[in-house]
Structures are given as C-alpha cells and as structure tokens.
Design an enzyme around this catalytic site. Sequence first.
Site, PDB file in Angstrom:
ATOM      1  N   ALA B 118       0.772  -1.245   0.000  1.00 24.35           N
ATOM      2  CA  ALA B 118       0.000   0.000   0.000  1.00 24.35           C
ATOM      3  C   ALA B 118       0.801   1.293   0.000  1.00 24.35           C
ATOM      4  O   ALA B 118       0.318   2.316  -0.481  1.00 24.35           O
ATOM      5  CB  ALA B 118      -0.937   0.003   1.204  1.00 24.35           C
ATOM      6  N   ALA B 119       2.009   1.270   0.550  1.00 19.43           N
ATOM      7  CA  ALA B 119       2.720   2.534   0.745  1.00 19.43           C
ATOM      8  C   ALA B 119       3.246   3.087  -0.583  1.00 19.43           C
ATOM      9  O   ALA B 119       3.674   2.293  -1.421  1.00 19.43           O
ATOM     10  CB  ALA B 119       3.894   2.324   1.705  1.00 19.43           C
ATOM     11  N   GLY B 121       0.462   4.982  -0.519  1.00 21.85           N
ATOM     12  CA  GLY B 121      -0.968   5.159  -0.268  1.00 21.85           C
ATOM     13  C   GLY B 121      -1.806   5.802  -1.355  1.00 21.85           C
ATOM     14  O   GLY B 121      -2.950   6.167  -1.097  1.00 21.85           O
ATOM     15  N   SER B 122      -1.282   5.922  -2.564  1.00 22.27           N
ATOM     16  CA  SER B 122      -2.112   6.524  -3.623  1.00 22.27           C
ATOM     17  C   SER B 122      -3.386   5.723  -3.839  1.00 22.27           C
ATOM     18  O   SER B 122      -4.477   6.282  -3.923  1.00 22.27           O
ATOM     19  CB  SER B 122      -1.342   6.594  -4.940  1.00 22.27           C
ATOM     20  OG  SER B 122      -0.245   7.446  -4.794  1.00 22.27           O
ATOM     21  N   ASP B 168       5.198  -8.529   5.946  1.00 25.43           N
ATOM     22  CA  ASP B 168       5.374  -9.186   4.664  1.00 25.43           C
ATOM     23  C   ASP B 168       4.035  -9.816   4.306  1.00 25.43           C
ATOM     24  O   ASP B 168       3.482 -10.597   5.090  1.00 25.43           O
ATOM     25  CB  ASP B 168       6.459 -10.258   4.827  1.00 25.43           C
ATOM     26  CG  ASP B 168       6.766 -10.966   3.515  1.00 25.43           C
ATOM     27  OD1 ASP B 168       5.957 -10.871   2.562  1.00 25.43           O
ATOM     28  OD2 ASP B 168       7.822 -11.615   3.456  1.00 25.43           O
ATOM     29  N   CYS B 236       3.878  -1.014 -12.814  1.00 24.46           N
ATOM     30  CA  CYS B 236       4.171   0.110 -13.707  1.00 24.46           C
ATOM     31  C   CYS B 236       5.415  -0.242 -14.511  1.00 24.46           C
ATOM     32  O   CYS B 236       6.352   0.531 -14.599  1.00 24.46           O
ATOM     33  CB  CYS B 236       4.350   1.393 -12.910  1.00 24.46           C
ATOM     34  SG  CYS B 236       5.521   1.289 -11.560  1.00 24.46           S
TER      35      CYS B 236
HETATM   36  C1  LIG Z   1       4.618  -0.059  -6.312  1.00 29.17           C
HETATM   37  S1  LIG Z   1       4.826   0.182  -4.602  1.00 29.17           S
HETATM   38  C2  LIG Z   1       3.180   0.449  -4.046  1.00 29.17           C
HETATM   39  C3  LIG Z   1       2.627   1.810  -4.334  1.00 29.17           C
HETATM   40  C4  LIG Z   1       1.302   2.062  -3.650  1.00 29.17           C
HETATM   41  N1  LIG Z   1       0.337   1.008  -3.956  1.00 29.17           N
HETATM   42  C5  LIG Z   1       0.707   3.404  -4.005  1.00 29.17           C
HETATM   43  O1  LIG Z   1      -0.164   3.444  -4.882  1.00 29.17           O
HETATM   44  O2  LIG Z   1       1.087   4.423  -3.418  1.00 29.17           O
HETATM   45  C6  LIG Z   1       5.170  -1.437  -3.999  1.00 29.17           C
HETATM   46  C7  LIG Z   1       5.204  -1.571  -2.489  1.00 29.17           C
HETATM   47  O3  LIG Z   1       5.262  -2.954  -2.155  1.00 29.17           O
HETATM   48  C8  LIG Z   1       5.937  -3.091  -0.923  1.00 29.17           C
HETATM   49  N2  LIG Z   1       6.320  -4.505  -0.789  1.00 29.17           N
HETATM   50  C9  LIG Z   1       7.332  -5.160  -1.380  1.00 29.17           C
HETATM   51  N3  LIG Z   1       7.349  -6.461  -1.026  1.00 29.17           N
HETATM   52  C10 LIG Z   1       6.305  -6.642  -0.175  1.00 29.17           C
HETATM   53  C11 LIG Z   1       5.798  -7.777   0.568  1.00 29.17           C
HETATM   54  N4  LIG Z   1       6.393  -8.957   0.478  1.00 29.17           N
HETATM   55  N5  LIG Z   1       4.726  -7.591   1.362  1.00 29.17           N
HETATM   56  C12 LIG Z   1       4.146  -6.372   1.465  1.00 29.17           C
HETATM   57  N6  LIG Z   1       4.578  -5.279   0.789  1.00 29.17           N
HETATM   58  C13 LIG Z   1       5.641  -5.403  -0.012  1.00 29.17           C
HETATM   59  C14 LIG Z   1       7.063  -2.086  -1.055  1.00 29.17           C
HETATM   60  O4  LIG Z   1       7.544  -1.707   0.220  1.00 29.17           O
HETATM   61  C15 LIG Z   1       6.390  -0.938  -1.798  1.00 29.17           C
HETATM   62  O5  LIG Z   1       5.941   0.046  -0.901  1.00 29.17           O
END
Ligand SMILES: C[S@@+](CC[C@H](N)C(=O)[O-])C[C@H]1O[C@@H](n2cnc3c(N)ncnc32)[C@H](O)[C@@H]1O
Lengths: 158, 308
Positions: B118-119, B121-122, B168, B236
């Site tokens: 989620a981070a 958060g968009s 995770d 993306c």
């Molecule tokens: C493309 S970004 C997400 C952007 C977010 N959805 C937004 O719209 O702002 C991918 C995210 O996946 C997280 N991530 C990577 N591996 C993960 C895992 N095994 N479990 C949970 N989150 C994970 C990363 O920390 C990163 O913040």
Amino acid sequence: MRRKGSSETISPQDVSGKILGYMEERFGLGPELFSPYRMYLASKGRVYLGPRNVPDMPKIATIGLLIARVNGAVKPSTNLLQIMGKHVEKNAVELEKQQALDFAKGQDVRLAPAQLATLRDGYVLMRYNAEPLGCGFLRLGAVKNMLPKAKRLPLRFI
Amino acid sequence: MTGQAESIPAPFRARYCPLVDDENAFLASLSRLLPKAFRINTLKSTREDVSERFAGYGIGLATVPWYEDAFVCDNPEAGFSLEHFTGAIYMQELVSMLPPLLIRDILPGARMVLDGCAAPGSKTTQLAALMGNRGTIIANDVSYSRIRALKFNLEKVGALNTVITNRDLMAFPDMDFDAVIIDAPCSAEGTIRKNWEVFDTWSARGVQTYARVQKQLIVKGFDLLAPGGTMVYSTCTFAPEENEAVVDELLKSRPDAKLEPIAIDGLKTSGTVESWDGAEFDPETRKAVRIWPHHNDTGGFFLAKVKK
Ligand SMILES: C[S@@+](CC[C@H](N)C(=O)[O-])C[C@H]1O[C@@H](n2cnc3c(N)ncnc32)[C@H](O)[C@@H]1O
C-alpha cells in the site's frame, strides 16, 4: 487502560463519552458524525477514530486517524477538524486571507475584535472561505498554531 | 530531468520496440516529461468546487476522458494551493488511479478490502474515497519507512476506514476479502517519464528478481479473497516477466482463478504479450491489458482483474 505519567485511569468507554461530549459542546459536532466509526484508545491518551470492523490480527500499526489527545482535558487534532470542519457550528474562526496564509505556514495569528466576538478561549477551528484549515488554541485574543510541522505549507494560491 | 530518446539503452529498445504499434512514438514519449495530475478527494471536496477555485487562481486544468475526478495540471505551483494543503486534492499519476477504478462498482458496498502493497498510499486514499469512508481497508506494506508516508497521506485525505499493518504479505493470516489490490513492487520501467534514473540501473536481468516476488504476491493475494471476490494485480513496468508471466503463474497454480475483461471508457488499452522467451502464455491472460505511454500520454502500466 492506564496512561503513563498520570494516576488517572480511564476506560475506552469513558474516553468515547468524554470526546463526544466535548465535540458537541465545543464545536456543535453531533454524535451521529462519529457513530459510523469506533474510537480506539492508544498510549499517552491518544484517541483514534477508525472502522467499527477491525479484524483481530497481529502487527496492526494504526487504526483510523488520530482525532484527539485526552490528558485530563481533550485536545482535538487538526485531522479531525479538517475532516469534520464543514459541520462545525461554533468556535470556528473565519480568517482573513493574510491570516490564513500565516496560519498555513505555521505562525500564530492575532485576531481582530470582530473575529473574537463569538469565540470562547480554548481550541478553535481555523477556517478560510468555508475551508477548514486546522486546529488552533485561542487565548487572550491570539491563536497559537497547532498544525503539525509536517503539514505546514507556504501557500501561494488561496 | 528529461532524457533524450538517443540515450535509451539499446537492449531496452531491442526488448520493447517489437511489442509496440509505433516504435518512434513510443521512444519519443519516453523522453517527454510526464504531465502532472491530481485526483479530487471526494471525502473533502468536489470537482465542481476545485475547478472553480483553480479557475479563480488562473491555473489551467485539463479534464481526463476516462475519470471524472482526475485532472491534468501542468502548473508546478498546484502543490502550493489551499486545496493541496487541506487534502481536497491528491497528487497522483493518472495510471496509478486505474486499479481502484476497475473495482469501483463493488467498493461502495464492500465490507473488507486489502491493499496488499500500500505505501505510500495513492491507491489506499482513492479506495477510501470510492468507499465513502465506510467498510474497512487493510493497508499493508512490508517497509516500515514507507509506512510513515502512508500514514501521512491517509491523514491528509481524512481516511477513517483504514487499518495500517506492517508486514510481509506472504506472512498474512488467512482472511476473506471482498477485494484485494496487489500493486506490486516492480522494475518501474513505466515511470521513466518522471524518473529517468530508472535507466541507470536498468538491466533485463533485474526483472527476474521482481518476477519471483510478484508470483508469490499474486497467489497470496488470490488466496486472501473471499469466494466471489475480485483482485486487481498491477505494475508500472513493461517487462512480460513481471506482467503476463505472473498472471500465467497464478492461473497455473490456482485453477479456480478467472480473469475478467477490462474496458474503461475513454482510455486506450492494448493487448497483452502472448508469448515471450519461447514460452506461450495461457490464452486467459489476454484479458489483462497494457497501457503504453504514447497512447494516453501517461506512464506505462499493466492491469489484470482476477475473480475467484
Ligand atoms: C509499487 S509500490 C506500491 C505503491 C502504492 N500502492 C501506491 O499506490 O502508493 C510497492 C510496495 O510494495 C511493498 N512490498 C514489497 N514487497 C512486499 C511484501 N512482500 N509484502 C508487502 N509489501 C511489499 C514495497 O515496500 C512498496 O511500498
């Protein structure tokens, strides 16, 4: 639940009642605005407003948003006043443009006598053009800025 | 900083030019800076209100044919507007608004929604708006440092229906979600238009590392769905290893997974890659879509909508 640095013990139910009472009395925010949600009491008297249905699971970092701190008195958050600001009926300051710019930047604001007429000392909603900006603390004709540092912004278009 | 089409690495061109309809338009679009966009935060304001105020500021806004609450705004000063300060608008790249839009019909009545990665958060903030702050969103991310930004953004928009978890996703307990969004970590090739540095570290091998994680995440996301639930998988990036191959893997390991066709009025989407590296993908993967940068003047994106 016991709070650090205080001998007072306060239960989640008491907190909820206390907050609802304060919000209604101070800002005219009725309990129906809060009823779709639930209040959660965290450490140091922090109160969060979040969803009613929260799964029982480990590693929850935050539920909902911080809406107030309760340390004896209730201190509302800028989050809350921004979300519910349009419903606030009393103790809202209608700011002039320059005052709004100063407030958004993080400065304290001195109010004109006309602005003070209907206000009582304590926490106030700062509003500009019907838009809720955040929380201030009014005392002796001046508003102390309560905006968290990360939310402050030098505005150019308002 | 914008790059020049000539400095796009040759292996990158060799990989992707054969996949697009118009090679020159594709390469030219990559070296143009991405237009800035924002979304109306309907928890705090309306598009009518914001349009009127921006007209008053003399800041031009362009509407977006496929989303009534999105605006393109090329004035960098929009970040210093009252609306940005109050959270009436949320700065967000256009293609990033697509995953929640694919499930907008089920969001208003949804009980429990998971944003698995989620981070910052968009997508979570948009989900909260489309749910009208009702129901529950679990916004999860493995990265503790990125959770801070997530928290900040949820506060900014006033999202009350959220629960942030920091773990995770692979270790997530069994649950039944009405909808799951997996916006996977990826090689981000599609963000080149705002971040030319992607090319500094780009290599065709880099995508393999992501693909391994994505295959786990998509299967886990599917397992967390309630029967009848819907998952959106998105990246993306252009790499078929991170897109079609990931969906193909899900279809292989979970025979009850079905794809749904994707159509968004006013948005030009393109077909998927049907085979890659000598391997043919399950024909069901063809219901996923690609969004190439030169078609809608956006970043690059991939979307699959999966039903349980
Ligand atoms: C493309 S970004 C997400 C952007 C977010 N959805 C937004 O719209 O702002 C991918 C995210 O996946 C997280 N991530 C990577 N591996 C993960 C895992 N095994 N479990 C949970 N989150 C994970 C990363 O920390 C990163 O913040």
